[in-house]
Design an enzyme around this catalytic site. Structure first.
Site, PDB file in Angstrom:
ATOM      1  N   GLU A  52      55.413  81.592 -58.897  1.00 32.38           N
ATOM      2  CA  GLU A  52      56.768  81.978 -58.741  1.00 32.38           C
ATOM      3  C   GLU A  52      57.563  82.891 -59.938  1.00 32.38           C
ATOM      4  O   GLU A  52      58.287  83.697 -59.736  1.00 32.38           O
ATOM      5  CB  GLU A  52      57.763  81.229 -58.267  1.00 32.38           C
ATOM      6  CG  GLU A  52      57.929  79.985 -58.817  1.00 32.38           C
ATOM      7  CD  GLU A  52      58.647  78.836 -58.171  1.00 32.38           C
ATOM      8  OE1 GLU A  52      58.575  78.491 -57.189  1.00 32.38           O
ATOM      9  OE2 GLU A  52      59.824  78.581 -58.737  1.00 32.38           O
ATOM     10  N   GLU A  73      52.446  72.327 -56.505  1.00 32.70           N
ATOM     11  CA  GLU A  73      52.966  73.481 -56.910  1.00 32.70           C
ATOM     12  C   GLU A  73      53.423  73.349 -58.121  1.00 32.70           C
ATOM     13  O   GLU A  73      54.086  72.438 -58.771  1.00 32.70           O
ATOM     14  CB  GLU A  73      54.074  74.136 -55.935  1.00 32.70           C
ATOM     15  CG  GLU A  73      54.703  75.264 -56.195  1.00 32.70           C
ATOM     16  CD  GLU A  73      55.926  75.585 -55.684  1.00 32.70           C
ATOM     17  OE1 GLU A  73      56.001  74.985 -54.420  1.00 32.70           O
ATOM     18  OE2 GLU A  73      56.809  76.498 -55.967  1.00 32.70           O
ATOM     19  N   HIS A 123      57.718  71.607 -60.100  1.00 33.15           N
ATOM     20  CA  HIS A 123      58.759  72.621 -61.125  1.00 33.15           C
ATOM     21  C   HIS A 123      58.148  72.621 -62.392  1.00 33.15           C
ATOM     22  O   HIS A 123      59.046  72.512 -63.338  1.00 33.15           O
ATOM     23  CB  HIS A 123      60.128  72.005 -60.915  1.00 33.15           C
ATOM     24  CG  HIS A 123      60.792  72.376 -59.425  1.00 33.15           C
ATOM     25  ND1 HIS A 123      61.065  73.728 -59.217  1.00 33.15           N
ATOM     26  CD2 HIS A 123      61.203  71.648 -58.579  1.00 33.15           C
ATOM     27  CE1 HIS A 123      61.639  73.730 -58.166  1.00 33.15           C
ATOM     28  NE2 HIS A 123      61.534  72.622 -57.553  1.00 33.15           N
ATOM     29  N   ARG A 145      57.566  71.362 -47.466  1.00 31.83           N
ATOM     30  CA  ARG A 145      57.548  70.751 -48.670  1.00 31.83           C
ATOM     31  C   ARG A 145      58.366  69.633 -48.881  1.00 31.83           C
ATOM     32  O   ARG A 145      59.511  69.635 -48.504  1.00 31.83           O
ATOM     33  CB  ARG A 145      58.018  72.044 -49.627  1.00 31.83           C
ATOM     34  CG  ARG A 145      57.949  71.818 -51.043  1.00 31.83           C
ATOM     35  CD  ARG A 145      58.584  72.667 -51.934  1.00 31.83           C
ATOM     36  NE  ARG A 145      59.952  72.136 -52.003  1.00 31.83           N
ATOM     37  CZ  ARG A 145      60.768  73.029 -53.029  1.00 31.83           C
ATOM     38  NH1 ARG A 145      60.415  73.860 -53.667  1.00 31.83           N
ATOM     39  NH2 ARG A 145      62.049  72.534 -53.142  1.00 31.83           N
ATOM     40  N   ARG A 202      51.638  82.512 -56.206  1.00 32.56           N
ATOM     41  CA  ARG A 202      52.789  82.446 -55.636  1.00 32.56           C
ATOM     42  C   ARG A 202      53.725  83.461 -56.015  1.00 32.56           C
ATOM     43  O   ARG A 202      55.144  83.588 -55.855  1.00 32.56           O
ATOM     44  CB  ARG A 202      53.710  81.286 -56.030  1.00 32.56           C
ATOM     45  CG  ARG A 202      52.716  79.889 -55.402  1.00 32.56           C
ATOM     46  CD  ARG A 202      53.668  78.875 -54.917  1.00 32.56           C
ATOM     47  NE  ARG A 202      54.843  78.756 -54.983  1.00 32.56           N
ATOM     48  CZ  ARG A 202      55.795  79.022 -54.146  1.00 32.56           C
ATOM     49  NH1 ARG A 202      55.642  79.717 -53.033  1.00 32.56           N
ATOM     50  NH2 ARG A 202      57.152  78.856 -54.588  1.00 32.56           N
ATOM     51  N   TYR A 239      67.622  69.005 -59.170  1.00 27.46           N
ATOM     52  CA  TYR A 239      67.163  70.323 -58.478  1.00 27.46           C
ATOM     53  C   TYR A 239      65.992  70.266 -57.522  1.00 27.46           C
ATOM     54  O   TYR A 239      65.134  69.743 -57.607  1.00 27.46           O
ATOM     55  CB  TYR A 239      66.823  71.550 -59.357  1.00 27.46           C
ATOM     56  CG  TYR A 239      66.725  72.697 -58.583  1.00 27.46           C
ATOM     57  CD1 TYR A 239      67.658  73.626 -58.540  1.00 27.46           C
ATOM     58  CD2 TYR A 239      65.415  73.234 -58.458  1.00 27.46           C
ATOM     59  CE1 TYR A 239      67.564  74.845 -58.078  1.00 27.46           C
ATOM     60  CE2 TYR A 239      65.258  74.654 -58.092  1.00 27.46           C
ATOM     61  CZ  TYR A 239      66.208  75.192 -57.702  1.00 27.46           C
ATOM     62  OH  TYR A 239      66.171  76.359 -57.097  1.00 27.46           O
ATOM     63  N   TRP A 287      61.388  72.271 -66.421  1.00 29.35           N
ATOM     64  CA  TRP A 287      61.833  71.793 -65.291  1.00 29.35           C
ATOM     65  C   TRP A 287      61.290  72.385 -64.232  1.00 29.35           C
ATOM     66  O   TRP A 287      60.703  73.604 -64.283  1.00 29.35           O
ATOM     67  CB  TRP A 287      63.525  71.581 -64.952  1.00 29.35           C
ATOM     68  CG  TRP A 287      63.958  72.964 -64.789  1.00 29.35           C
ATOM     69  CD1 TRP A 287      64.490  73.804 -65.816  1.00 29.35           C
ATOM     70  CD2 TRP A 287      64.242  73.514 -63.536  1.00 29.35           C
ATOM     71  NE1 TRP A 287      64.960  74.839 -65.259  1.00 29.35           N
ATOM     72  CE2 TRP A 287      65.042  74.638 -63.692  1.00 29.35           C
ATOM     73  CE3 TRP A 287      63.885  73.279 -62.044  1.00 29.35           C
ATOM     74  CZ2 TRP A 287      65.187  75.623 -62.642  1.00 29.35           C
ATOM     75  CZ3 TRP A 287      64.273  74.164 -61.240  1.00 29.35           C
ATOM     76  CH2 TRP A 287      64.930  75.358 -61.775  1.00 29.35           C
ATOM     77  N   ASP A 292      56.288  70.467 -54.761  1.00 30.30           N
ATOM     78  CA  ASP A 292      56.641  71.236 -56.185  1.00 30.30           C
ATOM     79  C   ASP A 292      56.925  70.284 -57.205  1.00 30.30           C
ATOM     80  O   ASP A 292      58.134  69.836 -57.220  1.00 30.30           O
ATOM     81  CB  ASP A 292      57.802  72.412 -55.654  1.00 30.30           C
ATOM     82  CG  ASP A 292      57.913  73.074 -56.634  1.00 30.30           C
ATOM     83  OD1 ASP A 292      57.383  73.305 -57.753  1.00 30.30           O
ATOM     84  OD2 ASP A 292      58.729  74.117 -56.299  1.00 30.30           O
ATOM     85  N   GLU A 349      56.673  80.703 -48.181  1.00 29.40           N
ATOM     86  CA  GLU A 349      57.764  80.019 -48.293  1.00 29.40           C
ATOM     87  C   GLU A 349      59.083  80.688 -47.592  1.00 29.40           C
ATOM     88  O   GLU A 349      59.187  81.745 -47.685  1.00 29.40           O
ATOM     89  CB  GLU A 349      57.910  79.922 -49.687  1.00 29.40           C
ATOM     90  CG  GLU A 349      59.432  79.062 -49.733  1.00 29.40           C
ATOM     91  CD  GLU A 349      59.613  78.721 -51.577  1.00 29.40           C
ATOM     92  OE1 GLU A 349      59.265  79.648 -52.289  1.00 29.40           O
ATOM     93  OE2 GLU A 349      59.999  77.679 -51.994  1.00 29.40           O
TER      94      GLU A 349
HETATM   95  C1  CS2 Z   1      61.512  77.007 -56.040  1.00 30.45           C
HETATM   96  C2  CS2 Z   1      62.648  77.820 -56.257  1.00 30.45           C
HETATM   97  O1  CS2 Z   1      61.007  77.853 -53.985  1.00 30.45           O
HETATM   98  C3  CS2 Z   1      60.788  77.146 -54.954  1.00 30.45           C
HETATM   99  O2  CS2 Z   1      59.596  76.801 -55.235  1.00 30.45           O
HETATM  100  O3  CS2 Z   1      60.618  76.643 -57.327  1.00 30.45           O
HETATM  101  O4  CS2 Z   1      63.918  76.989 -55.579  1.00 30.45           O
HETATM  102  C4  CS2 Z   1      62.827  78.258 -57.904  1.00 30.45           C
HETATM  103  O5  CS2 Z   1      63.331  77.135 -58.540  1.00 30.45           O
HETATM  104  C5  CS2 Z   1      64.282  79.273 -57.698  1.00 30.45           C
HETATM  105  O6  CS2 Z   1      64.034  80.365 -57.014  1.00 30.45           O
HETATM  106  C6  CS2 Z   1      64.740  79.867 -59.186  1.00 30.45           C
HETATM  107  O7  CS2 Z   1      65.415  80.818 -58.807  1.00 30.45           O
HETATM  108 MG    MG Z   2      58.772  76.352 -56.863  1.00 24.28          MG
END
Ligand code: CS2
Ligand code: MG
Length: 403
Positions: A263, A237, A213, A147, A284, A159, A403, A211, A340
């Site tokens: 997620e 993603e 986000h 990724r 996910r 982030y 985000w 990703d 992941e």
């Molecule tokens: C992210 C994570 O792993 C991912 O794809 O989106 O870093 C996510 O932001 C964190 O697990 C949130 O706690």
């Molecule tokens: Mg993610």
């Protein structure tokens, strides 16, 4: 086999983890992960105050019935805190059941459907050159799926793009939420340039992922998907905030770019439109946030009917216990896609001795009875809970955004 006691352990060997330990009258114990990043103590309270007293004396082997008891019995269904608490208990009970059978958990889920579990890891960077270097280096470590994330020039690092995404999300986790800056019009043209350079450097043999986000609107995501098509990403993603599942219809109308989401989902009902309309390619959800092994298996079996493949969330804040459960499910189901895997701090590994193992881009569940992960409570005592929050994001004019 009766449940005699359940303990909740909250510890921070690099990241906060909520772990339950279930004891039985036959001496077998099992552990489960209930971590919700940034909301850990709420799960601990939900478990201690409202779940554990209702389970003492129940038959530890009735995993499905206890799952339904906690899900339907609470009246207040779904939600991240409830489902993480159910997930923690469920993992511990599957651990006990598989130990009682003297088998690794995957055997109870149908046995192995594959020899090894493909993972993707993260590369972040402050500019395109740094990301390309990182991806080339990771490819040399044997990764078949990577990724890639890049900071937006002229804005502070965000982030997921810092230099050390493998550990503690690149320093983006703070005792109070850090405020980050986001600008879609600067991001959209940048990402296709990143993937063009990456394909030039590593070719098309390797799977590349990205990703978003949850940061775009559906039509912006559709534009990005179209622009990325020549670079054949494995997936895009969390392109948009996923609460409004119908938003994916707009993206799907415009691009053949494979899509992944889920997620932040915690139940099958978060996925029904996405899966039945085949608006996504990868789902996910992960054991800890989707109701344990039982919840995860229900969602993946449902997804399999609609050609949607699994892709368990597996960042550092999903503990090695949930990671272990994910790996057992990954290896057993037919519609596995990818796992992941961010890796963990040394202290985390010291606290959670485990039988699953990682080698050059692939994971193995191991052969220990149960899910194969234990907790060293003496080590846990050395790392007390420490408040830690994910960031929030604002547009350049100060408006709060996803985000
Ligand atoms: C992210 C994570 O792993 C991912 O794809 O989106 O870093 C996510 O932001 C964190 O697990 C949130 O706690
Ligand atoms: Mg993610």
């Amino acid at each position: 086999m009766k449940i005699t006691d359940i303990k909740v352990i909250v510890a921070s060997p690099g990241r906060n983890f909520v772990t339950v330990k279930v004891y039985t009258d036959q001496g077998l114990t099992g552990i489960g992960d209930g971590t919700v990043n940034g909301r850990e103590l709420s799960v601990a309270s939900y478990l201690k105050d409202h779940v554990i007293p209702t389970l003492i004396g129940k038959d530890a082997l009735r995993t499905e019935d206890i799952w339904q008891y906690l899900y339907k019995g609470a009246y207040w269904r779904r939600g991240p805190i409830t489902m993480a608490a159910i997930g923690a208990i469920d993992m511990a009970l599957w651990d006990i059941k598989a130990k009682a059978a003297n088998m690794p958990l995957y055997q109870l889920l149908g046995g192995k459907s594959r020899d090894k579990v493909m993972v993707y890891k993260h590369v972040g960077g402050l500019d395109i050159g740094e990301v390309v270097e990182g991806v080339v280096a990771m490819r040399e470590q044997g990764l078949d799926a990577i990724r890639a994330q890049v900071s937006i020039p002229g804005l502070p690092p965000i982030y997921g793009t810092g230099p050390s995404t493998d550990q503690a999300a690149g320093g983006m986790i703070h005792p109070l939420p850090n405020e980050e800056v986001w600008a879609t019009h600067k991001y959209l043209p940048l990402v296709p340039k990143l993937f063009e350079k990456l394909r030039d450097a590593v070719g098309y043999d390797v799977h590349l992922l990205h990703d978003v986000h949850h940061r775009l609107t559906p039509i912006e995501a559709a534009r990005l998907g179209k622009d990325l098509e020549p670079f054949r990403l494995f997936w895009l993603e969390d392109a948009i905030p996923a609460e409004l599942q119908e938003g994916f219809r707009i993206i799907r109308q415009h691009t053949t770019q494979p899509l992944a989401v889920g997620e932040v989902f915690n139940s099958i009902f978060d996925t029904t439109t996405l899966i039945t309309e085949q608006l996504i390619d990868y789902i996910r959800v992960t054991s800890v946030h989707a109701g344990g092994v039982t919840g995860l298996k229900k969602i993946f079996d449902f997804a399999s009917i609609y050609h949607v493949r699994s892709a368990c969330h597996g960042p550092m804040d999903v503990s090695p216990v949930a990671m272990g459960c994910n790996i057992h499910v990954d290896v057993a189901i037919n519609n596995f896609g990818i796992q992941e895997f961010s890796g963990y701090t040394e202290a985390t590994h010291e606290m959670f001795p485990c039988s699953w193992s990682y080698d050059r881009g692939y994971l193995q569940p191991g052969e220990a009875p149960g899910h194969g992960v234990e907790i060293d409570e003496k080590v846990a005592e050395k790392y007390p809970y420490a408040p830690a929050y994910l960031p929030v994001a604002r547009l350049e004019d100060g408006t709060l955004t996803s985000w």
